[in-house]
Design a protein around this motif. Structure first.
Motif, PDB file in Angstrom:
ATOM      1  N   UNK A  57       0.871  -1.289   0.046  1.00  0.00           N
ATOM      2  CA  UNK A  57       0.075  -0.077  -0.097  1.00  0.00           C
ATOM      3  C   UNK A  57       1.074   1.134  -0.022  1.00  0.00           C
ATOM      4  N   UNK A  58       1.922   1.369   0.600  1.00  0.00           N
ATOM      5  CA  UNK A  58       2.990   2.263   0.925  1.00  0.00           C
ATOM      6  C   UNK A  58       3.397   2.751  -0.508  1.00  0.00           C
ATOM      7  N   UNK A  59       3.909   1.408  -1.406  1.00  0.00           N
ATOM      8  CA  UNK A  59       4.243   1.680  -2.630  1.00  0.00           C
ATOM      9  C   UNK A  59       3.311   2.342  -3.584  1.00  0.00           C
ATOM     10  N   UNK A  60       1.918   1.861  -3.308  1.00  0.00           N
ATOM     11  CA  UNK A  60       0.976   2.434  -4.227  1.00  0.00           C
ATOM     12  C   UNK A  60       0.867   3.887  -4.008  1.00  0.00           C
ATOM     13  N   UNK A  61       1.050   4.339  -2.625  1.00  0.00           N
ATOM     14  CA  UNK A  61       0.937   5.730  -2.034  1.00  0.00           C
ATOM     15  C   UNK A  61       2.028   6.586  -2.769  1.00  0.00           C
ATOM     16  N   UNK A  62       3.143   5.770  -2.902  1.00  0.00           N
ATOM     17  CA  UNK A  62       4.292   6.598  -3.384  1.00  0.00           C
ATOM     18  C   UNK A  62       4.036   6.844  -5.012  1.00  0.00           C
ATOM     19  N   UNK A 104       9.413  -0.818  -5.377  1.00  0.00           N
ATOM     20  CA  UNK A 104      10.894  -0.514  -4.651  1.00  0.00           C
ATOM     21  C   UNK A 104      10.942   0.993  -4.621  1.00  0.00           C
ATOM     22  N   UNK A 105      11.170   1.476  -6.242  1.00  0.00           N
ATOM     23  CA  UNK A 105      11.011   3.039  -6.204  1.00  0.00           C
ATOM     24  C   UNK A 105       9.958   3.651  -5.842  1.00  0.00           C
TER      25      UNK A 105
END
Length: 793
Positions: free
Chosen positions: A320-325, A392-393
């Motif tokens: 979820x934090x990746x999609x938030x990123x 990851x990015x």
């Protein structure tokens, strides 16, 4: 000292990343073992032999009777320059270990550098720590585990190189620096071994193109051109293979029986839940435990860990934090980070594959393009590293925003601490030695190296046939702890007829079909004729291969000369001429579609031995033959036949006994029914006398009405004959197998053995090279002399 301190200060995060990877290497290494098993490459066994084969990478002469390279062996050349250095510096057993851990470090540093570069375009604060978290995300996830757990070099190279290639491509477009283009070209060349299976390169190539499509068109075109140019040395041979020989591989029995099953394994993980955790087909795979003498879940340690409190929850939060990123990148208008969306969408499409909402599109692609069906039967292996790189990015982007916001109230460090602890806890088994499967860390007995040394002093053109011939599957289970496709040919100059090579050439597969039949029916004359036909000089019997206890007695009954023995390895000299690889004429095969009619009439069925599907036949009640009794199975008695259904990993099995079969009679085995859902029906024909499966076939999708020829055989050898069979008999076993949430349902209507007369008649050669092996069919032909000039296509 100041310079040292300054260096440490400026490179603290890369140093920490490297140290973490070194700790993982230490925890995942078992002293005095070698990394081997499953699909494996071992150039360190005989470096110059492997290098020579890579240089001559179009024609694989060591693969049985020789085969056009379906895999891009020449793409290995640049990787071998690195392996060669490791081979000079390290003990033999550390070379492969070191290469994989080196790839782990290079990939992790690549993500750190890629993330830091993109973040620095917009910001100056907190980019180092955010990039560090992105690197941890790249190391500690289930995709990395599945790519390293049963390691294969091309995936490790892909893991190491793809972040650097995307970074350099972006830098070239933004900085207009030809030195960066040169560096991009060099890394592209040195990453060419990802193309050992070419579909992995093509997946990367499309993803790179989608990333560059929003950048400068002219410079993007230059990068695409350079990528093709640097890989042209293997692309051209690969295109030749696709055009002229790809159908041979697709039609091989191993691929026919495995491709759909493999794809369904991936299909069962094609949902958002598994995508979020990066779980795929290896979580449904099993391996043989030599300790427990049974099959166990391949990733059993990881399954146990994921069931612990909060572990899956952490995985979902990290995703979820990746999609938030990604949303953060859109908000702050970071064009490079947003440009990763199209390759992300491509990866997600192939991960979801034949599931909603892409079901119809994917069905169309698989049915319309056979290369997609065959080459992407495991979409996860081709697109998961691209996917996890992008996530990851984006995780770095989301982390940078949160650190910045929390730092305003002096709590930025708290997010970093929680993120690091959460990532480590989520992937704790990596630190317990489970980044690489313990079953891949083995000790290869010296017997094999003793044999290689003996063979190095023999004629290198003397073809070897590997025994036992107990299965057509190219997969061995050795009692000393090995399981996989094999490793003998990495240290042996002579060509070897091994089952691993049967899928690459119909001629290799023909040898197995003919030799196995003659061998296990104790037909000495036919077996020796087959060895002469295929010019086999040596028979190599490996008694450590499990469940082949009777093979030594059979082979010694043939009267061949034992010329080498080391423990469980024995080589027999057939003393047959091996005139430098004469081309072999393929025996004619019966077109089973013609069995439905003979001379315009319906195949005579009045003497057929038919299954009536009475309630007393087969198992008394539905039987789940999954080893762990997973899932559910169902059976329904029909007016004509039976219906079987399997769900959630269950396997619905049944059997039907056919007595009174005459082993000296030719039969057509007729199987009729319908595949209603999932994988079609699979049949096994078990021979009572030789106690082995004579036929294993996966029926076609939808409605099937198939005929299989059961050839006559001579009396079985006393060592394997069961005198209680009362004149002959077969058991037809049937299997309806589900794959995770992909249920299967089949109807069987007809099983019958139809006797008919069959006689092998002489055939015209039609331009094929005359060969002594068919003198019994063409007695007026004789090979006068043969001379071989190098390799040939």
């Amino acid at each position: 000292m100041k310079k040292i301190l300054r260096f440490l200060q400026n490179n603290i995060f890369p140093i920490i990343i490297t140290l973490i990877c070194v700790i993982l290497a230490w925890k995942n290494y078992i002293p005095n073992t070698i990394l081997s098993g499953w699909d494996t490459l071992h150039p360190e066994f005989n470096f110059w032999l492997y290098f020579k084969r890579a240089i001559n990478g179009v024609w694989m002469e060591y693969q049985g009777l020789g085969a056009i390279a379906s895999q891009s062996h020449s793409a290995e050349i640049t990787r071998l320059l690195i392996v060669g250095i490791l081979d000079l510096l390290l003990p033999n057993n550390l070379v492969r270990y070191s290469f994989f851990f080196l790839c782990l470090i290079v990939g992790a540093l690549g993500i750190y550098s890629f993330s830091k570069y993109i973040l620095s375009i917009k910001w100056h604060k907190y980019i180092g720590i955010s990039s560090f978290l992105a690197s941890l995300f790249y190391i500690f996830n289930l995709t990395t585990v599945q790519q390293f757990y049963v390691p294969l070099e091309m995936f490790a190279v892909h893991y190491a190189s793809v972040p650097w290639l995307f970074l350099l491509a972006l830098r070239y477009i933004r900085e207009k620096n030809n030195r960066i283009l040169l560096l991009f070209s060099i890394i592209t060349l040195f990453s060419s071994s990802v193309s050992h299976t070419a579909t992995l390169f093509y997946a990367y190539f499309v993803a790179l193109g989608l990333f560059l499509i929003f950048q400068n068109f002219k410079k993007a075109a230059v990068l695409i051109f350079v990528t093709v140019l640097m890989n042209l040395f293997w692309i051209l041979p690969n295109l030749y293979f696709i055009k002229n020989h790809s159908a041979e591989v697709s039609n091989s029995k191993i691929h026919r029986n495995f491709t759909d099953e493999a794809f369904m394994q991936s299909q069962s993980f094609g949902d958002l839940n598994n995508l979020s955790l990066s779980k795929n087909f290896l979580f449904n795979w099993r391996e043989f435990s030599f300790k427990e003498n049974d099959f166990v879940d391949l990733l059993d340690e990881w399954k146990i860990h994921l069931d612990k409190p909060y572990v899956k929850g952490i995985g979902y939060i990290l995703f979820t934090l990746s999609i938030f990123g990604f949303l953060t990148a859109i908000y702050f208008k970071s064009k490079p980070a947003v440009s990763l969306f199209l390759p992300f969408l491509l990866s997600v499409f192939f991960w979801i594959n034949e599931n909603s909402p892409f079901t119809n599109i994917f069905i169309y692609l698989r049915e319309s393009f056979p290369l997609i069906k065959e080459g992407l039967r495991f979409p996860f292996t081709k697109f998961s590293i691209i996917l996890i790189m992008i996530l990851s990015i984006w995780f770095g982007f989301g982390s940078r925003l949160l650190i910045n916001l929390l730092s305003k109230i002096k709590l930025g460090f708290l997010y970093v601490l929680i993120a690091v602890v959460a990532i480590f806890y989520f992937q704790l088994p990596q630190f317990e030695g489970y980044l690489i499967s313990p079953s891949m860390k083995i000790q290869i007995p010296d017997n094999y190296f003793d044999m290689s040394k003996w063979l190095s002093n023999q004629d290198e053109s003397a073809r070897i046939a590997k025994l036992p011939l107990n299965t057509y599957w190219g997969w061995d289970y050795n009692s000393w702890g090995y399981q996989g496709t094999g490793f003998l040919w990495f240290d042996i100059k002579q060509p070897i007829l091994a089952r691993e090579f049967d899928r690459w050439s119909p001629y290799n597969e023909n040898f197995y079909n003919e030799a196995s039949f003659a061998f296990y029916t104790d037909d000495k004359k036919s077996f020796k004729n087959i060895l002469e036909k295929y010019q086999v000089r040596y028979l190599l019997l490996d008694e450590s291969v499990m469940n082949t206890e009777g093979d030594k007695k059979i082979v010694e009954d043939f009267g061949f000369i034992k010329v080498f023995n080391s423990g469980f390895l024995t080589i027999y000299d057939t003393q047959l001429a091996t005139d430098n690889f004469v081309s072999v004429a393929k025996y004619p095969e019966i077109d089973t579609s013609l069995l439905k009619t003979i001379n315009g009439k319906t195949l005579p069925t009045e003497n057929a031995i038919k299954e009536t599907f009475e309630t007393t036949h087969g198992f008394s009640e539905i039987y789940n033959c999954d080893l762990k009794k997973k899932g559910q199975v169902y059976r329904e008695q029909l007016i004509n036949g039976r219906k079987y259904r399997a769900e959630n990993g269950g396997v619905a099995c049944d059997y039907f006994v056919f007595e009174g079969i005459k082993y000296d009679q030719t039969y057509a085995l007729h199987i009729k029914g319908e595949n209603l859902a999932g994988r079609s029906l699979k049949i096994y024909l078990y021979d009572w006398e030789t106690k082995r499966v004579r036929l294993e076939e996966l029926l076609p999708d939808k409605v099937f009405d198939e005929y299989y020829v059961i050839y006559p055989k001579s009396k079985a050898p006393a060592s394997t004959r069961d005198d209680s069979t009362r004149g002959g008999g077969y058991t037809v076993n049937i299997e309806t197998r589900s794959f995770g949430r992909i249920a299967s349902e089949n109807i069987i209507e007809t099983i019958e053995f139809i006797p008919f007369e069959f006689e092998i008649k002489p055939v015209a050669l039609q331009g094929l090279t005359p060969h002594t092996g068919i003198r019994d069919l063409q007695s007026d032909l004789e090979v006068k002399s043969v001379k071989k000039f190098g390799t040939a296509i």
